[in-house]
Design an enzyme around this catalytic site. Structure first.
Site, mmCIF file in Angstrom:
data_model
loop_
_atom_site.group_PDB
_atom_site.id
_atom_site.type_symbol
_atom_site.label_atom_id
_atom_site.label_comp_id
_atom_site.label_asym_id
_atom_site.label_seq_id
_atom_site.Cartn_x
_atom_site.Cartn_y
_atom_site.Cartn_z
ATOM 1 N N LYS A 186 -9.577 15.488 36.287
ATOM 2 C CA LYS A 186 -10.853 14.762 36.326
ATOM 3 C C LYS A 186 -10.818 13.686 37.409
ATOM 4 O O LYS A 186 -9.841 12.966 37.557
ATOM 5 C CB LYS A 186 -11.124 14.135 34.956
ATOM 6 C CG LYS A 186 -11.237 15.164 33.840
ATOM 7 C CD LYS A 186 -11.325 14.536 32.471
ATOM 8 C CE LYS A 186 -10.040 13.859 32.056
ATOM 9 N NZ LYS A 186 -10.068 13.409 30.648
ATOM 10 N N THR A 225 -19.114 4.638 29.100
ATOM 11 C CA THR A 225 -18.113 5.649 29.433
ATOM 12 C C THR A 225 -16.986 5.721 28.414
ATOM 13 O O THR A 225 -16.009 6.440 28.618
ATOM 14 C CB THR A 225 -17.520 5.367 30.823
ATOM 15 O OG1 THR A 225 -16.994 4.027 30.847
ATOM 16 C CG2 THR A 225 -18.572 5.511 31.910
ATOM 17 N N GLY A 268 -14.879 7.025 25.692
ATOM 18 C CA GLY A 268 -14.744 8.332 25.063
ATOM 19 C C GLY A 268 -15.139 9.494 25.943
ATOM 20 O O GLY A 268 -15.321 10.613 25.450
ATOM 21 N N THR A 269 -15.233 9.259 27.252
ATOM 22 C CA THR A 269 -15.639 10.345 28.160
ATOM 23 C C THR A 269 -14.656 11.507 28.117
ATOM 24 O O THR A 269 -15.050 12.679 28.036
ATOM 25 C CB THR A 269 -15.767 9.815 29.602
ATOM 26 O OG1 THR A 269 -16.756 8.785 29.637
ATOM 27 C CG2 THR A 269 -16.169 10.922 30.550
ATOM 28 N N GLY A 270 -13.354 11.196 28.194
ATOM 29 C CA GLY A 270 -12.347 12.258 28.182
ATOM 30 C C GLY A 270 -12.340 13.037 26.881
ATOM 31 O O GLY A 270 -12.213 14.276 26.874
ATOM 32 N N CYS A 271 -12.486 12.321 25.763
ATOM 33 C CA CYS A 271 -12.543 12.990 24.454
ATOM 34 C C CYS A 271 -13.736 13.929 24.395
ATOM 35 O O CYS A 271 -13.636 15.072 23.941
ATOM 36 C CB CYS A 271 -12.653 11.951 23.339
ATOM 37 S SG CYS A 271 -11.357 10.708 23.324
#
Length: 555
Positions: free
Chosen positions: A190, A262, A264-267
């Site tokens: 990412k 943003t 918790g974007t990866g989750c």
């Protein structure tokens, strides 16, 4: 809804008491993708948009129990891991996966590993001794690894691999290839922490013609009108994610969003990827859909909290105004229409005209006036269904409209028979002057047919079809009661009551109800659209009442 329509997905991660990340974000994302969410809690956190205040890990034996409970019972179609916290927890997870799927990664559902190491606020979420275990034991089971820039650098550095400093897209490509050597089938690196320009991508594309680029409409051909309409189109910063794996390298582009929402974007992204993979999409397809979903979740989020706020996980939701039909409520549309107009509906279907007719006390001249005007109204009604046939897009719908026209033709014969019994010739019927109530009602449904679509016209015609069916059944039920006020024997209007309470007419009512419910289920209306339907239904219900007012008062 079948399990194929709603595949089960499992998240193995930590909680977020503020709801923006971790298992809470995963379950919201699963729901937004119409997946059935299951979870294994590895650790509980006390955190909010400002930071993580405390972490309490689950005992490894309890992690094993949770995971075994889910996998023994639920047919899981995809798995994602998030915060795994420490080496013991990772070993507990891997141990159960090995026992449940002895064939390794080839025999298990696709596993998306989000190697959560550090929170957005800088709090350590993976103990230092756990990284090596994560790489050596979990990565070989991983179908798709989804690190961000910092996580990728940390993993590469810990394994002593070159490319541990990522400064541009070229560096991301190198790092993704290096990460692929550690065991995962695919890597999605990412790029949210890198600033990239259109010129950077253009130069790379010229140098690397082998690269696939998914631009999400950013710089596609034949979009000049949008490039003109959107200010500083080419000068905007973009975010680039790099997918490396079985389908070769692919760049996924999207505009950079200036947002603090943003957390918790990866989750969210890894959860969305799991959902897409659970439906047997390729990794390229899954990434296309999941990155777009996550991008819009950031862009549509409302500020919440004092720090980095959560995403809007439900941005793709459209609230159904009309519930889905169920065994306990198979006709939600009709029920809502009638309930929303309960007062005028009752005045219509239990009108004084109907009551006098059922008692046999209705003046002859009122009934004859009604029959003659109804005969004239049915011409409008048949023409309306002719318009509906013209607006229909399938042969089945055309046949349904045509069948209704034929039912009207049959009803016309009934009217003629009524009139003949009461001494009214067909010539007298044809010479009858339309009442203003007849003209108003007929003109309204024709207008609906001309300026509306097929559904609007269906709603306009429904009040007549369903209302007369309701009257027929109501009088039939009342007639069965002991000491009933409904007179059957010797009632000059008994044949009229029998017709509308009879099987032939009630069969037409059932078809009408099924047609309307099918329309609502196949193309659920927005609140504004439903209000248009409801308004048409109410208007026609009032016009129906007005029609009987006209008959009773000889207007």
């Amino acid at each position: 809804m079948s399990t194929e329509d709603q595949p089960a997905v499992l998240t193995i991660a930590g909680t977020d008491s503020s709801g923006g990340a971790g298992i809470q974000a995963d379950l919201k994302t699963f729901t937004a993708h119409n997946c059935y969410g299951t979870s294994v809690v590895v650790a509980m956190t006390a955190q909010n948009t400002v930071g993580v205040q405390a972490v309490h890990s689950s005992p490894p034996a309890f992690i094993e129990q949770q995971l075994r409970s889910v996998l023994d019972d639920i047919d899981i179609k995809a798995i994602k891991t998030g915060m795994l916290f420490d080496a013991a927890s990772i070993r507990a997870v891997v141990g159960i996966l090995k026992s449940q799927y002895p064939g390794g990664s080839e025999s298990m559902p696709p596993l998306v590993c989000d190697p959560v190491c550090v929170s957005t606020s800088g709090h350590t979420l993976l103990q230092s001794d756990a990284l090596d275990v994560l790489v050596t034991e979990l990565f070989p089971f991983t179908f798709l690894l989804t690190p961000n820039k910092a996580e990728a650098e940390l993993i590469l550095s810990a394994r002593g691999l070159d490319g541990s400093t990522i400064t541009n897209v070229e560096g991301m490509l190198v790092a993704a290839r290096k990460l692929l050597t550690l065991g995962p089938t695919n890597v999605l690196l990412k790029g949210g922490h890198l600033t990239v320009s259109y010129d950077d991508v253009a130069r790379l594309k010229a140098a690397r013609p082998d690269l696939r680029i998914v631009s999400n409409g950013l710089y596609d051909e034949n979009l000049e009108i949008l490039q003109i309409a959107e200010d500083d189109y080419a000068g905007r910063d973009i975010v680039v994610d790099v997918l490396q794996g079985t389908e070769g390298p692919t760049l996924f582009l999207r505009p950079r969003i200036n947002s603090k929402s943003t957390h918790g974007t990866g989750c969210t992204l890894s959860a969305a990827l799991s959902c897409e993979l659970s439906r047997n999409r390729t990794v390229h397809e899954a990434t296309t859909f999941a990155t777009e979903y996550t991008h819009r979740a950031i862009e549509t989020a409302s500020p919440r909290g004092r720090g980095h706020g959560p995403l809007n996980h439900m941005h793709s939701f459209t609230i159904r105004v009309i519930p889905r039909p169920t065994p306990s409520d198979p006709h939600p549309l009709i029920r809502m229409l009638i309930k929303s107009t309960a007062g005028i509906w009752k005045e219509y279907v239990q009108h004084e005209f109907v009551k006098q007719l059922a008692k046999g006390t209705l003046p002859k001249e009122c009934f004859l006036h009604f029959i003659k005007q109804d005969y004239l109204y049915l011409r409008y009604y048949a023409r309306a269904y002719g318009l509906l046939a013209a607006k229909s897009t399938s042969f089945a719908a055309i046949q349904s409209a045509t069948d209704t026209i034929m039912n009207v033709i049959n009803e016309i014969s009934t009217h003629k028979g009524f009139c003949a019994k009461w001494g009214i010739s067909e010539a007298e019927l044809l010479a009858t002057v339309e009442s203003p109530a007849t003209t108003a009602y007929g003109a309204y449904i024709i207008d609906c047919g001309i300026q509306g679509d097929a559904t609007k016209l269906t709603m306009a015609a429904a009040a007549c079809l369903l209302g007369y069916g309701e009257v027929g059944l109501w009088l039939k039920r009342e007639a069965r009661k002991q000491g009933t006020w409904v007179v059957v024997d010797g009632n000059p209007y008994a044949h009229w009551m029998d017709d509308y309470g009879g099987e032939q007419y009630q069969s037409a009512v059932k078809v009408g109800i099924a047609t309307m419910e099918a329309i609502a289920a196949a193309d659920p209306p927005s609140p504004a659209r439903f209000e248009e339907w409801r308004a048409v239904w109410e208007r026609c219900t009032r016009l129906e009442k007005g029609f009987w007012d006209m008959a009773l008062n000889l207007l």
